[in-house]
Write a protein that holds these residues in place. Structure first.
Motif, mmCIF file in Angstrom:
data_model
loop_
_atom_site.group_PDB
_atom_site.id
_atom_site.type_symbol
_atom_site.label_atom_id
_atom_site.label_comp_id
_atom_site.label_asym_id
_atom_site.label_seq_id
_atom_site.Cartn_x
_atom_site.Cartn_y
_atom_site.Cartn_z
ATOM 1 N N THR A 4 4.857 65.236 -10.425
ATOM 2 C CA THR A 4 5.527 64.206 -11.204
ATOM 3 C C THR A 4 4.827 62.873 -10.964
ATOM 4 N N ILE A 5 4.389 62.279 -12.048
ATOM 5 C CA ILE A 5 3.717 60.984 -11.962
ATOM 6 C C ILE A 5 4.556 59.967 -12.717
ATOM 7 N N PHE A 6 4.833 58.879 -12.070
ATOM 8 C CA PHE A 6 5.616 57.826 -12.696
ATOM 9 C C PHE A 6 4.724 56.623 -12.950
ATOM 10 N N ALA A 7 4.964 55.974 -14.052
ATOM 11 C CA ALA A 7 4.093 54.883 -14.479
ATOM 12 C C ALA A 7 4.300 53.591 -13.698
ATOM 13 N N GLY A 8 5.417 53.443 -13.009
ATOM 14 C CA GLY A 8 5.668 52.213 -12.271
ATOM 15 C C GLY A 8 4.562 51.891 -11.284
ATOM 16 N N ASP A 9 4.128 52.893 -10.527
ATOM 17 C CA ASP A 9 3.055 52.671 -9.557
ATOM 18 C C ASP A 9 1.738 52.342 -10.262
ATOM 19 N N LEU A 10 1.491 52.988 -11.383
ATOM 20 C CA LEU A 10 0.277 52.709 -12.150
ATOM 21 C C LEU A 10 0.290 51.282 -12.679
ATOM 22 N N PHE A 11 1.415 50.851 -13.250
ATOM 23 C CA PHE A 11 1.513 49.478 -13.758
ATOM 24 C C PHE A 11 1.315 48.468 -12.634
ATOM 25 N N LEU A 12 1.904 48.736 -11.467
ATOM 26 C CA LEU A 12 1.716 47.826 -10.338
ATOM 27 C C LEU A 12 0.246 47.752 -9.931
ATOM 28 N N ARG A 13 -0.407 48.891 -9.859
ATOM 29 C CA ARG A 13 -1.825 48.918 -9.475
ATOM 30 C C ARG A 13 -2.666 48.136 -10.491
ATOM 31 N N LEU A 14 -2.407 48.355 -11.764
ATOM 32 C CA LEU A 14 -3.162 47.638 -12.800
ATOM 33 C C LEU A 14 -2.920 46.135 -12.720
ATOM 34 N N ALA A 15 -1.684 45.736 -12.484
ATOM 35 C CA ALA A 15 -1.367 44.305 -12.395
ATOM 36 C C ALA A 15 -2.011 43.677 -11.159
ATOM 37 N N ARG A 16 -1.964 44.374 -10.052
ATOM 38 C CA ARG A 16 -2.536 43.832 -8.808
ATOM 39 C C ARG A 16 -4.048 43.681 -8.876
ATOM 40 N N PRO A 55 12.285 48.396 -11.190
ATOM 41 C CA PRO A 55 11.803 47.223 -10.444
ATOM 42 C C PRO A 55 10.272 47.160 -10.352
ATOM 43 N N LYS A 56 9.600 48.306 -10.340
ATOM 44 C CA LYS A 56 8.131 48.314 -10.314
ATOM 45 C C LYS A 56 7.568 47.733 -11.601
ATOM 46 N N TYR A 57 8.172 48.105 -12.729
ATOM 47 C CA TYR A 57 7.727 47.554 -14.016
ATOM 48 C C TYR A 57 7.929 46.035 -14.031
ATOM 49 N N ILE A 58 9.101 45.612 -13.570
ATOM 50 C CA ILE A 58 9.401 44.178 -13.563
ATOM 51 C C ILE A 58 8.383 43.427 -12.715
ATOM 52 N N GLU A 59 8.104 43.919 -11.532
ATOM 53 C CA GLU A 59 7.128 43.271 -10.660
ATOM 54 C C GLU A 59 5.731 43.290 -11.276
ATOM 55 N N ALA A 60 5.363 44.396 -11.890
ATOM 56 C CA ALA A 60 4.040 44.485 -12.522
ATOM 57 C C ALA A 60 3.897 43.440 -13.621
ATOM 58 N N PHE A 61 4.928 43.261 -14.432
ATOM 59 C CA PHE A 61 4.836 42.281 -15.505
ATOM 60 C C PHE A 61 4.865 40.853 -14.969
ATOM 61 N N ARG A 62 5.561 40.633 -13.863
ATOM 62 C CA ARG A 62 5.497 39.306 -13.223
ATOM 63 C C ARG A 62 4.071 39.017 -12.747
ATOM 64 N N LEU A 63 3.477 40.010 -12.099
ATOM 65 C CA LEU A 63 2.103 39.844 -11.622
ATOM 66 C C LEU A 63 1.115 39.684 -12.770
ATOM 67 N N SER A 64 1.373 40.364 -13.872
ATOM 68 C CA SER A 64 0.430 40.342 -14.991
ATOM 69 C C SER A 64 0.270 38.944 -15.580
#
Length: 77
Positions: A4-16, A55-64
């Motif tokens: 199972t792969i969830f996109a939250g971690d991917l979005f965070l990695r891309l934003a960081r 929350p991962k999506y939210i943080e990723a978009f804040r970082l973006s």
């Protein structure tokens, strides 16, 4: 296999790494929508995975919108 792969971690990695870059207004709208969704999910006691991912999506978009590479900004921004 049950991988199972969830996109939250991917979005965070891309934003960081600066690979996910949004205009601040666009990011703010997405953050507001996701924050409202998270409140509904919490109120309804939805599956735990949603409570972990949103929350991962939210943080990723804040970082973006805050970790923008200097040369990647639009003129006048």
């Amino acid at each position: 296999m049950g991988l199972t792969i969830f996109a939250g971690d991917l979005f965070l990695r891309l934003a960081r790494t600066g690979a996910l870059v949004l205009e601040p207004g666009q990011a703010d709208r997405m953050i507001a929508d996701l924050t409202a969704t998270l409140a509904v999910v919490r109120a309804r006691r939805e599956p735990e995975q949603a409570l972990e991912e949103l929350p991962k999506y939210i943080e990723a978009f804040r970082l973006s919108k805050t970790l923008r590479p200097p040369n990647d900004r639009l003129p006048g921004h």
